[in-house]
Design a protein around this motif. Structure first.
Motif, PDB file in Angstrom:
ATOM      1  N   GLU A  81       0.818  -1.214   0.000  1.00 34.70           N
ATOM      2  CA  GLU A  81       0.000   0.000   0.000  1.00 34.70           C
ATOM      3  C   GLU A  81       0.855   1.268   0.000  1.00 34.70           C
ATOM      4  OE1 GLU A  81      -0.201  -1.646   4.317  1.00 34.70           O
ATOM      5  OE2 GLU A  81      -0.207  -2.415   2.254  1.00 34.70           O
TER       6      GLU A  81
ATOM      7  N   PRO B 216      -2.590   3.204 -10.703  1.00 33.77           N
ATOM      8  CA  PRO B 216      -3.817   3.835 -10.207  1.00 33.77           C
ATOM      9  C   PRO B 216      -3.734   5.362 -10.188  1.00 33.77           C
ATOM     10  CG  PRO B 216      -3.280   1.928  -8.860  1.00 33.77           C
ATOM     11  CD  PRO B 216      -2.104   2.153  -9.769  1.00 33.77           C
TER      12      PRO B 216
ATOM     13  N   SER C  73      -0.991  -5.868  -9.048  1.00 33.66           N
ATOM     14  CA  SER C  73      -1.764  -6.231  -7.855  1.00 33.66           C
ATOM     15  C   SER C  73      -2.353  -5.019  -7.135  1.00 33.66           C
ATOM     16  CB  SER C  73      -0.890  -7.027  -6.881  1.00 33.66           C
ATOM     17  OG  SER C  73       0.244  -6.279  -6.499  1.00 33.66           O
ATOM     18  N   LEU C  74      -2.126  -3.816  -7.672  1.00 36.59           N
ATOM     19  CA  LEU C  74      -2.698  -2.613  -7.071  1.00 36.59           C
ATOM     20  C   LEU C  74      -4.158  -2.460  -7.497  1.00 36.59           C
ATOM     21  CD1 LEU C  74       0.247  -0.089  -7.616  1.00 36.59           C
ATOM     22  CD2 LEU C  74      -0.257  -1.447  -5.575  1.00 36.59           C
ATOM     23  N   THR C  75      -4.919  -1.694  -6.734  1.00 34.34           N
ATOM     24  CA  THR C  75      -6.342  -1.502  -7.014  1.00 34.34           C
ATOM     25  C   THR C  75      -6.551  -0.292  -7.920  1.00 34.34           C
ATOM     26  OG1 THR C  75      -6.958  -2.449  -4.883  1.00 34.34           O
ATOM     27  CG2 THR C  75      -8.615  -1.110  -6.002  1.00 34.34           C
TER      28      THR C  75
ATOM     29  N   ASP D  94      -9.259   2.186  -9.515  1.00 34.28           N
ATOM     30  CA  ASP D  94     -10.619   2.618  -9.195  1.00 34.28           C
ATOM     31  C   ASP D  94     -11.540   2.641 -10.410  1.00 34.28           C
ATOM     32  OD1 ASP D  94      -9.727   3.076  -6.583  1.00 34.28           O
ATOM     33  OD2 ASP D  94      -9.120   5.112  -7.071  1.00 34.28           O
TER      34      ASP D  94
ATOM     35  N   LYS E  91      -8.951  -2.877 -19.917  1.00 33.22           N
ATOM     36  CA  LYS E  91      -7.705  -3.378 -19.338  1.00 33.22           C
ATOM     37  C   LYS E  91      -7.030  -4.352 -20.290  1.00 33.22           C
ATOM     38  CE  LYS E  91      -5.835  -5.826 -15.298  1.00 33.22           C
ATOM     39  NZ  LYS E  91      -6.172  -6.435 -13.982  1.00 33.22           N
TER      40      LYS E  91
END
Length: 220
Positions: free
Chosen positions: A37, A166, A189-191, A193, A198
């Motif tokens: 994170e 992101p 592996s990041l989120t 929004d 993709k």
């Protein structure tokens, strides 16, 4: 559509994966591990969150200049062997051949971006190269994308963006631009929004096939 705007770091050239490895290595030198994170806050923008994390873990002020020199040396060694991400050159060439205006919107400085554009013979493809030198606020603020649109002479509705992070995706979407994400190993592996499409890689579809897919989504 009249224009395509590419992010640079992590999208055209995978500079992000080496950075992640280096940041982890430096964190280990200080007796800590780098959480995903924290890394996610840095990708596509500044290193502020990383340095704040290190100082918090160590419990004292650190010599950021010394750390900066170390990470730069390590990264330059990594980058000697890096190539363009798969499919990138084909997309850029196809876009230019189709008559689209091309730009780069990067949170890095101009010297960094232009060095690699020259190395890979890509400089002449881009009408606009908007970098951190040209704006007050970098990504996730949309200022870089708005500047690129202005210099290209197109509206947000007439453009498409390619991003890998992101923070970059937030910037493009905040500028009102249709955005395709192409995560790299360090950002996969990041989120994310919000985005419009993709790709795992630009090798997955040709540019023409991608545009057909986006057109089909709009018509549904």
């Amino acid at each position: 559509m009249k224009a395509i705007i590419f992010d640079f770091d992590g999208t055209i050239l995978d500079t992000e994966s080496p950075w992640f490895d280096i940041y982890k290595e430096i964190a280990e030198l200080y007796g800590t591990t780098l959480p995903l994170e924290v890394w996610g806050k840095c990708v596509g923008t500044s290193d502020k969150a990383y340095y704040e994390f290190l100082e918090e873990q160590v419990g004292e002020k650190l010599d950021m200049d010394k750390i900066g020199v170390l990470r730069k040396q390590k990264h330059e060694a990594f980058m000697e062997t890096q190539d363009l991400r798969p499919g990138v050159r084909a997309y850029i060439e196809a876009a230019k051949e189709a008559g689209y205006k091309l730009a780069i919107a990067s949170s890095s400085n101009y010297a960094w971006v232009s060095k690699f554009l020259a190395k890979f013979d890509l400089a002449n493809y881009f009408e606009v190269v908007a970098t951190s030198d040209h704006v007050t606020n970098i990504k996730p603020d949309p200022e870089l994308y708005k500047l690129a649109l202005e210099k290209l002479g197109v509206t947000a509705e007439e453009a498409m963006a390619f991003e890998d992070s992101p923070n970059g995706t937030r910037a493009a979407k905040a500028a009102g631009i249709q955005t395709v994400i192409v995560p790299n190993p360090a950002t996969a592996s990041l989120t994310f929004d919000e985005y419009d499409y993709k790709l795992q890689s630009m090798d997955e579809l040709t540019l023409s096939e991608l545009l057909d897919e986006l057109s089909s989504k709009k018509s549904v």
